[in-house]
Design a protein around this motif. Structure first.
Motif, mmCIF file in Angstrom:
data_model
loop_
_atom_site.group_PDB
_atom_site.id
_atom_site.type_symbol
_atom_site.label_atom_id
_atom_site.label_comp_id
_atom_site.label_asym_id
_atom_site.label_seq_id
_atom_site.Cartn_x
_atom_site.Cartn_y
_atom_site.Cartn_z
ATOM 1 N N UNK A 277 0.897 -1.354 0.147
ATOM 2 C CA UNK A 277 -0.061 -0.126 -0.052
ATOM 3 C C UNK A 277 0.946 1.317 -0.016
ATOM 4 N N UNK A 278 2.251 1.201 0.859
ATOM 5 C CA UNK A 278 2.728 2.584 1.015
ATOM 6 C C UNK A 278 3.493 2.770 -0.365
ATOM 7 N N UNK A 279 4.004 1.452 -1.189
ATOM 8 C CA UNK A 279 4.601 1.759 -2.439
ATOM 9 C C UNK A 279 3.724 2.308 -3.574
ATOM 10 N N UNK A 280 2.502 1.979 -3.361
ATOM 11 C CA UNK A 280 1.257 2.424 -4.434
ATOM 12 C C UNK A 280 0.855 4.155 -4.164
ATOM 13 N N UNK A 281 1.008 4.283 -3.050
ATOM 14 C CA UNK A 281 0.744 5.765 -2.509
ATOM 15 C C UNK A 281 1.977 6.538 -3.090
ATOM 16 N N UNK A 282 3.218 6.377 -2.586
ATOM 17 C CA UNK A 282 4.510 7.111 -2.847
ATOM 18 C C UNK A 282 4.447 7.197 -4.528
ATOM 19 N N UNK A 283 4.097 5.919 -5.103
ATOM 20 C CA UNK A 283 4.346 6.042 -6.529
ATOM 21 C C UNK A 283 3.331 6.888 -7.240
ATOM 22 N N UNK A 284 2.103 6.968 -6.867
ATOM 23 C CA UNK A 284 1.265 7.881 -7.399
ATOM 24 C C UNK A 284 1.525 9.399 -7.339
ATOM 25 N N UNK A 285 2.203 9.737 -5.930
ATOM 26 C CA UNK A 285 2.471 11.012 -5.626
ATOM 27 C C UNK A 285 3.533 11.665 -6.549
ATOM 28 N N UNK A 286 4.578 10.514 -6.806
ATOM 29 C CA UNK A 286 5.598 10.683 -7.850
ATOM 30 C C UNK A 286 5.198 10.525 -9.272
ATOM 31 N N UNK A 287 4.641 9.927 -9.726
ATOM 32 C CA UNK A 287 4.272 9.783 -11.187
ATOM 33 C C UNK A 287 3.001 9.936 -11.564
ATOM 34 N N UNK B 120 -5.685 3.345 7.761
ATOM 35 C CA UNK B 120 -4.475 2.640 6.994
ATOM 36 C C UNK B 120 -3.758 3.674 6.056
ATOM 37 N N UNK B 121 -4.515 4.114 5.300
ATOM 38 C CA UNK B 121 -4.363 4.980 4.300
ATOM 39 C C UNK B 121 -3.701 6.470 4.939
#
Length: 762
Positions: A1-11, A33-34
């Motif tokens: 979940x953390x990887x998807x969130x950070x990836x969304x903010x970056x890409x 959790x989010x």
């Protein structure tokens, strides 16, 4: 979940956010959790980053109370109590409540959090500054509330808004959110854990209904509608509400709806569903009349009219009703007229207790008018030859009128005099004076007719209860008129004996000399010196009636002494030797069995009469007489009815400098106090102990005190522990162990307590 969130903010790839939303929607993760995963993004100073947090979240998840709103409300409930909260914060908080209509999304369990925030009086000035924004906002916020737990708080908030804020632009809105709950029909479920009752809701709602005059023209029609359509039980709610609201709504509303209000109340009084509803309607009518009379009408000549025109109409309807005294409506009409007298009495007592002048002349004039008109109408009907059969009904109505003028105490008794305080005397005497002679004449005439005799006796009893209305000479005249019915056989007196004796007993408290000169002599003459023979049934019945009447009439001290002397004399004559039939034969002390029986029966009747009188005197309640404390304070008048008093010196037996003669009365006090029941008050025990330490206290006086103390210790073993502990700890250390105190006083203290403990030993 953390990887998807950070990836969304970056890409900014849509696939990343779609995965997060899908996981949140399917329940694989929670909003909490989010939030934990977002971390630094939530606290970022860049608005664009914070906005991205909720851009893709499902709306139903943002509205879930368990994860968002409920924790926020709980946090705010503590935050609003902080003095650091600014006025702008209060405005934003209230706007958020209203704009997002949180009430529609929250369960009933969380509603009180919102109402708790709103009702914070510490921010009342801030709320007032919001003006219509807050007033209209709260009306929207509270609309539709149904949970009883929240309604008690919501009503309290509405009460503050109605009294503290300008609601002139929102009267109908607040009328809707308060009057929609009237009348309260809530019934708590079985085993309700919250303990909210219908009475709790009623007591919270009524102050809202009576909070502002602006509700008058909207509220009164609703009250009348509920009163007309309600059941006997629910009728009392609108009646009670009108009693509270009409004085607030004011005279203009009362005049506008006067005919409708009177029509509804008249129906409930003249045709009552039950006694409780009738009483509630009378109370409402009193409030209604008070409001009407509070605004005097100016006549064409420019002078204020003493009575409101509509109130005069009400009086006219009641007077028309008593014009037919035999009908039930006459009784109801008289109750209404008597209720007007109750209004004036309450006002008169209120002002007299504050040493003020009664300024509400409208109510006073109304009362005078009602009494004068009613008395005149009843007297006219009584003397009408065509209304002879209705005389008992006329006298019964007149008795109700007189009872309303009498003080609200019980009938006078030999140990409790009729209240004749200046305020009560002036009030009743002034109102009755114009009609008193006609009323007295009517009642004495009614004594002559068997059918009207008992009602007339009741009327005379009510008349003498009116303070100072009847003079001493008039009391003598009443006694003279009634005396012919004393001692007669029941069938001759139409079973009015008990009423006659009750009336005479009341007069005995005011003028016992009239009974001593007119009533008692014939009764004493009815008592033979010798017992009648066995076959003299009528003679035995005659002395039984005489003794019964004397026993009831002679409880007053002035009459009791004569009563005892005369009856003990009769006993002496019965026990004396019988005279011989022959002049030369000696008298005989011996009676045969046939002669002994009537003598014993006569003696038993005399002793029974004496015993009944003594029992009546002892059983008379003295609510203001606390004998132990009255004696210790020297308040002799309070326990003797001012019959005994020291004229040369003040009676203070417990003072250190009191005379030996006064101190010796403690022996009599002890003799009377020791055998009393255990429910007698403890008095002031410490005063008795101190009193015994005086050098002037004699041995016999100390012995009497020791008997009193021992008696109280035995009777109040559970309640006297504090006193004994104080004596053993403080008194002994300050007196017995104190070498600076004279040895004689210390010896007296030790001797007293030794004697007490000896007497307490079982």
């Amino acid at each position: 979940m953390e990887r998807h969130v950070r990836s969304w903010f970056a890409s900014q790839k849509a696939a990343e956010i779609e995965y997060v939303v899908s996981a949140l929607s399917s329940g694989e993760c929670t909003l909490l959790d989010i939030v934990k995963t977002l971390g630094e993004y939530l606290t970022s100073e860049e608005d664009t980053l914070r906005t991205k947090v909720v851009e893709g979240c499902p709306k139903e998840k943002l509205n879930r109370q368990a994860e968002t709103i409920t924790p926020a409300l709980r946090g705010l409930s503590h935050l609003v109590k902080s003095p650091a909260v600014a006025s702008s914060d209060i405005r934003n908080l209230l706007n958020a409540y209203v704009d997002y209509t949180l009430l529609f999304f929250l369960s009933y369990l969380e509603h009180p959090s919102i109402f708790t925030h709103v009702k914070m009086r510490s921010h009342l000035d801030d709320l007032k500054a919001m003006g219509d924004e807050f007033v209209s906002g709260y009306a929207t916020l509270a609309s539709g509330e149904k949970d009883p737990r929240n309604l008690t708080v919501a009503f309290a908030i509405a009460r503050v808004i109605l009294t503290e804020f300008d609601i002139s632009k929102h009267v109908e809105d607040y009328f809707d959110i308060t009057f929609c709950y009237f009348p309260i029909t809530f019934r708590p479920p079985p085993n309700d854990p919250y303990g909210i009752s219908a009475d709790d809701l009623k007591s919270s709602l009524l102050p809202c209904l009576s909070a502002t005059p602006a509700f008058g023209r909207l509220g009164v029609p609703l009250f009348l509608e509920k009163l007309t359509a309600g059941s006997p039980v629910t009728k009392r709610d609108p009646l009670r509400a009108m009693s509270l609201c009409l004085p607030v709504y004011g005279p203009s509303v009362a005049h506008e709806f006067g005919p409708k209000i009177w029509s509804a109340l008249k129906l409930e009084i003249f045709q009552p569903a039950d006694a409780a509803t009738e009483k509630a309607a009378l109370n409402t009518l009193q409030a209604f009349v008070r409001v009407l009379q509070s605004s005097p009408v100016v006549t064409d000549e420019g002078q204020p009219d003493s009575m409101d025109d509509f109130v005069q109409t009400v009086c006219g309807d009641c007077l028309d009703a008593i014009g037919d005294p035999e009908k039930p409506q006459a009784k109801a009409g008289m109750k209404i007229l008597c209720s007007f007298i109750s209004i004036a009495r309450m006002l008169f007592q209120y002002f007299s207790h504050r040493v003020l002048q009664l300024t509400d002349t409208g109510v006073e004039n109304l009362t005078s008018y009602a009494i004068a008109q009613a008395a005149e109408k009843l007297v006219t009907i009584f003397h009408d030859p065509m209304e002879v059969s209705n005389r008992p009904s006329v006298i019964a109505l007149l008795t109700d009128l007189l009872n309303s003028l009498a003080p609200p105490e019980d009938l006078p008794t030999p140990d409790k005099r009729v209240v004749t305080a200046s305020s009560s005397t002036s009030f009743s005497q002034d109102l009755l004076t114009p009609s008193k002679d006609a009323v007295l004449g009517l009642l004495t005439v009614g004594l002559k007719a068997p059918s009207a005799r008992v009602p007339s006796l009741h009327g005379l009893a009510a008349l003498i209860r009116v303070p100072s209305a009847v003079t001493k000479d008039e009391l003598g005249y009443i006694v003279f008129e009634v005396s012919e019915f004393v001692g007669k056989e029941p069938d001759e007196a139409e079973d009015s004996t008990s009423d006659v004796l009750s009336l005479l007993s009341s007069i005995a408290t005011l003028a016992p000399q009239h009974l001593a000169t007119q009533i008692l002599p014939p009764l004493f003459l009815a008592l033979p010196d010798r017992a009648p023979p066995r076959d003299a049934h009528s003679q035995r019945a005659a002395y039984w009636r005489a003794l019964s009447a004397l026993s009831q009439l002679c409880t007053h001290p002035e009459l009791f002494e004569t009563f005892v002397i005369r009856l003990t004399t009769k006993l002496d004559l019965l026990s004396s030797p019988l005279p011989s039939a022959s002049a030369n034969a000696p008298s005989t002390d011996v009676l045969d069995a046939e002669e002994m029986e009537p003598v014993a029966a006569y003696a038993h009747a005399i002793l029974t009469a004496l015993g009944n009188t003594l029992s009546a005197k002892v059983s008379k309640s003295r609510p203001d007489a606390d004998v132990p404390n009255a004696y210790l304070d020297g308040r002799v008048k309070s326990i003797t009815g001012a019959e005994f008093a020291f004229s040369s010196e003040e009676f203070k037996p417990m003072d250190a400098g009191s005379s030996t003669r006064q101190r010796n009365t403690l022996l009599l006090y002890a003799a009377a106090h020791v055998p009393m029941r255990g429910d007698v008050s403890l008095g002031r025990l410490a005063n008795l102990v101190t009193w015994c330490s005086y050098d002037s206290c004699t041995a016999s006086q100390r012995e009497a005190v020791s008997h009193i103390l021992a008696s109280l210790v035995n009777k109040h073993a559970d309640d006297i522990a504090d006193f004994l502990s104080h004596q053993l700890n403080d008194y002994w250390s300050k007196v017995v162990y104190n070498r600076t105190i004279p040895a004689s006083d210390r010896r007296n203290a030790v001797a007293l307590w030794v004697s007490v403990w000896i007497l307490c030993v079982p």
